[in-house]
Design an enzyme around this catalytic site. Structure first.
Site, mmCIF file in Angstrom:
data_model
loop_
_atom_site.group_PDB
_atom_site.id
_atom_site.type_symbol
_atom_site.label_atom_id
_atom_site.label_comp_id
_atom_site.label_asym_id
_atom_site.label_seq_id
_atom_site.Cartn_x
_atom_site.Cartn_y
_atom_site.Cartn_z
ATOM 1 C CG LEU A 65 -1.985 -1.082 1.250
ATOM 2 C CD1 LEU A 65 -2.533 -1.256 2.666
ATOM 3 C CD2 LEU A 65 -3.102 -0.754 0.277
ATOM 4 C CG ASN A 91 0.066 -5.324 11.226
ATOM 5 O OD1 ASN A 91 0.568 -5.281 12.345
ATOM 6 N ND2 ASN A 91 0.608 -6.027 10.224
ATOM 7 C CD GLN A 149 13.650 2.560 18.064
ATOM 8 O OE1 GLN A 149 12.802 1.707 18.300
ATOM 9 N NE2 GLN A 149 14.236 2.673 16.889
ATOM 10 C CE1 TYR A 155 7.278 1.878 12.817
ATOM 11 C CE2 TYR A 155 8.285 2.460 14.918
ATOM 12 C CZ TYR A 155 7.536 1.584 14.152
ATOM 13 O OH TYR A 155 7.045 0.430 14.712
ATOM 14 C CE LYS A 159 3.924 2.181 13.553
ATOM 15 N NZ LYS A 159 2.825 1.321 13.127
ATOM 16 C CB ALA A 186 6.902 -2.694 23.811
ATOM 17 C CB VAL A 188 6.325 -8.319 18.872
ATOM 18 C CG1 VAL A 188 5.616 -9.622 18.482
ATOM 19 C CG2 VAL A 188 5.445 -7.485 19.804
ATOM 20 C CB THR A 190 7.993 -9.537 13.672
ATOM 21 O OG1 THR A 190 8.696 -8.276 13.690
ATOM 22 C CG2 THR A 190 6.899 -9.523 14.731
HETATM 23 P P1 NAP Z 1 7.020 -7.229 9.735
HETATM 24 O O1 NAP Z 1 7.644 -8.382 10.391
HETATM 25 O O2 NAP Z 1 7.843 -6.429 8.763
HETATM 26 O O3 NAP Z 1 5.693 -7.679 8.978
HETATM 27 C C1 NAP Z 1 4.942 -6.677 8.344
HETATM 28 C C2 NAP Z 1 4.415 -7.138 7.020
HETATM 29 O O4 NAP Z 1 3.795 -5.980 6.406
HETATM 30 C C3 NAP Z 1 5.492 -7.604 6.041
HETATM 31 O O5 NAP Z 1 5.030 -8.703 5.290
HETATM 32 C C4 NAP Z 1 5.691 -6.370 5.133
HETATM 33 O O6 NAP Z 1 6.163 -6.694 3.845
HETATM 34 C C5 NAP Z 1 4.276 -5.845 5.071
HETATM 35 N N1 NAP Z 1 4.200 -4.429 4.695
HETATM 36 C C6 NAP Z 1 5.052 -3.424 5.023
HETATM 37 N N2 NAP Z 1 4.647 -2.266 4.474
HETATM 38 C C7 NAP Z 1 3.506 -2.547 3.797
HETATM 39 C C8 NAP Z 1 2.598 -1.773 3.042
HETATM 40 N N3 NAP Z 1 2.801 -0.461 2.848
HETATM 41 N N4 NAP Z 1 1.505 -2.371 2.501
HETATM 42 C C9 NAP Z 1 1.282 -3.687 2.712
HETATM 43 N N5 NAP Z 1 2.106 -4.479 3.409
HETATM 44 C C10 NAP Z 1 3.205 -3.916 3.951
HETATM 45 O O7 NAP Z 1 6.491 -6.173 10.855
HETATM 46 P P2 NAP Z 1 5.918 -6.423 12.349
HETATM 47 O O8 NAP Z 1 7.052 -6.381 13.302
HETATM 48 O O9 NAP Z 1 4.989 -7.580 12.347
HETATM 49 O O10 NAP Z 1 5.139 -5.044 12.565
HETATM 50 C C11 NAP Z 1 3.757 -4.936 12.324
HETATM 51 C C12 NAP Z 1 3.252 -3.649 12.968
HETATM 52 O O11 NAP Z 1 3.554 -3.664 14.359
HETATM 53 C C13 NAP Z 1 3.916 -2.381 12.406
HETATM 54 O O12 NAP Z 1 2.956 -1.352 12.304
HETATM 55 C C14 NAP Z 1 4.934 -2.021 13.465
HETATM 56 O O13 NAP Z 1 5.187 -0.639 13.508
HETATM 57 C C15 NAP Z 1 4.209 -2.481 14.722
HETATM 58 N N6 NAP Z 1 5.127 -2.734 15.845
HETATM 59 C C16 NAP Z 1 5.941 -3.826 15.870
HETATM 60 C C17 NAP Z 1 6.784 -4.024 16.960
HETATM 61 C C18 NAP Z 1 7.672 -5.240 17.065
HETATM 62 O O14 NAP Z 1 8.325 -5.387 18.106
HETATM 63 N N7 NAP Z 1 7.739 -6.117 16.081
HETATM 64 C C19 NAP Z 1 6.804 -3.100 18.013
HETATM 65 C C20 NAP Z 1 5.976 -1.997 17.948
HETATM 66 C C21 NAP Z 1 5.130 -1.818 16.859
HETATM 67 P P3 NAP Z 1 7.747 -6.495 3.526
HETATM 68 O O15 NAP Z 1 8.462 -7.349 4.508
HETATM 69 O O16 NAP Z 1 7.876 -6.938 2.111
HETATM 70 O O17 NAP Z 1 8.007 -5.031 3.717
#
Ligand code: NAP
Length: 262
Positions: A65, A91, A149, A155, A159, A186, A188, A190
């Protein structure tokens, strides 16, 4: 408890990996239909196949997107396939490290646009359907919006705005019976988090240090723990919860991090 998600349709941006993947799986496990908007063809298709082998339903729209037309297309594809939309999980996002010193005005604007724009776009285009279904919206934000951060202005600005929009939309959508909440993770594990960890010289040591500072059980939050809260907020069981910022972080943001440490 029955979450009453059967046959209900939920858009999940970034729903093929990480936190989004756990949310998509949980929606499908509960009998709902996850419409996964995510650029990863392999991860998306593997997930669809796995879920359909268990008689669960999900649909992959392979799309990153980036502009409003794509969000409109994604909404139209979901509606033409399933005829309804019952909720949105905003998300997708990436902590892209655009700071004051290691950044530029152009890069800052791009980061805000890429992390925030599609949150608005999906809700805007899906609104006619959410009105019909008395839908639910969940915005995934980040604790960085509250604590900062360092070196990631774009970012964190996005957020923080997601938290403001959660309140703003909760008010605007009161007349339609549409609820809007935010979930704030906070730490996770991934693919995104692992990439960030790998930027340090000693990722294992860094991870151990972070975990030692997470008050509840000194461990990372699992993607499933985030998904459980998100799916509760999508469901009728949270029918009087709106405009809330819900931290699912083992107390990391608010509790005294010195507690429980040697
Ligand atoms: P992730 O492991 O990168 O997974 C996110 C998925 O979204 C990936 O498949 C990514 O594809 C896809 N994506 C990214 N940009 C996109 C877009 N514009 N349109 C459609 N798909 C898109 O991330 P995550 O750690 O699960 O994070 C998910 C959410 O949680 C985010 O909003 C992040 O800010 C928030 N968050 C995560 C943490 C944490 O500790 N993990 C902490 C605080 C907040 P690509 O890999 O190809 O880009």
């Amino acid at each position: 408890m029955n979450l009453n998600l059967e046959k209900k349709v939920f858009l999940v941006s970034g729903g093929a990996k990480g936190i989004g993947e756990a949310i998509s799986r949980t929606i499908a496990t509960e009998g709902g239909i996850a419409v996964i908007i995510d650029p990863s063809i392999e991860a998306g298709e593997n997930l669809i196949q796995e879920l359909s082998s268990k008689n669960q339903t999900a649909y992959h729209i392979p799309m990153r997107l980036l502009d409003p037309d794509q969000a409109m297309d994604a909404v139209n594809m979901a509606v033409s396939r399933f005829g309804r939309i019952d909720g949105i999980v905003n998300n997708a996002g990436a902590n892209d490290g655009i700071g004051l010193e290691q950044g530029s005005p152009v890069a800052f604007r791009k980061s805000v646009e890429q992390n925030l724009g599609h949150y608005y776009d999906l809700v805007h285009f899906a609104l006619p359907y959410l009105k019909k279904s008395f839908g639910s919206i969940v915005n995934i934000s980040s604790k960085t919006a509250i604590t900062g951060q360092g070196n990631t202005s774009g970012y964190t600005a996005a957020k923080g705005a997601q938290l403001s929009l959660t309140r703003e939309w909760a008010v605007e959508l009161l007349p339609y019976g549409i609820r809007v909440n935010a979930v704030i993770p906070a730490e996770v594990m991934t693919p995104l988090y692992q990439r960030w960890l790998d930027t340090f010289d000693h990722p294992e040591e860094k991870l151990n240090l972070i975990q030692s500072r997470i008050p509840f059980e000194n461990r990372m939050t699992t993607p499933q723990e985030i998904a459980n809260t998100v799916v509760f907020l999508l469901s009728d069981l949270s029918s009087h919860t709106t405009g809330q910022h819900i931290f699912v972080d083992g107390g990391y943001t608010h509790l005294d991090r010195a507690i429980g440490r040697e």
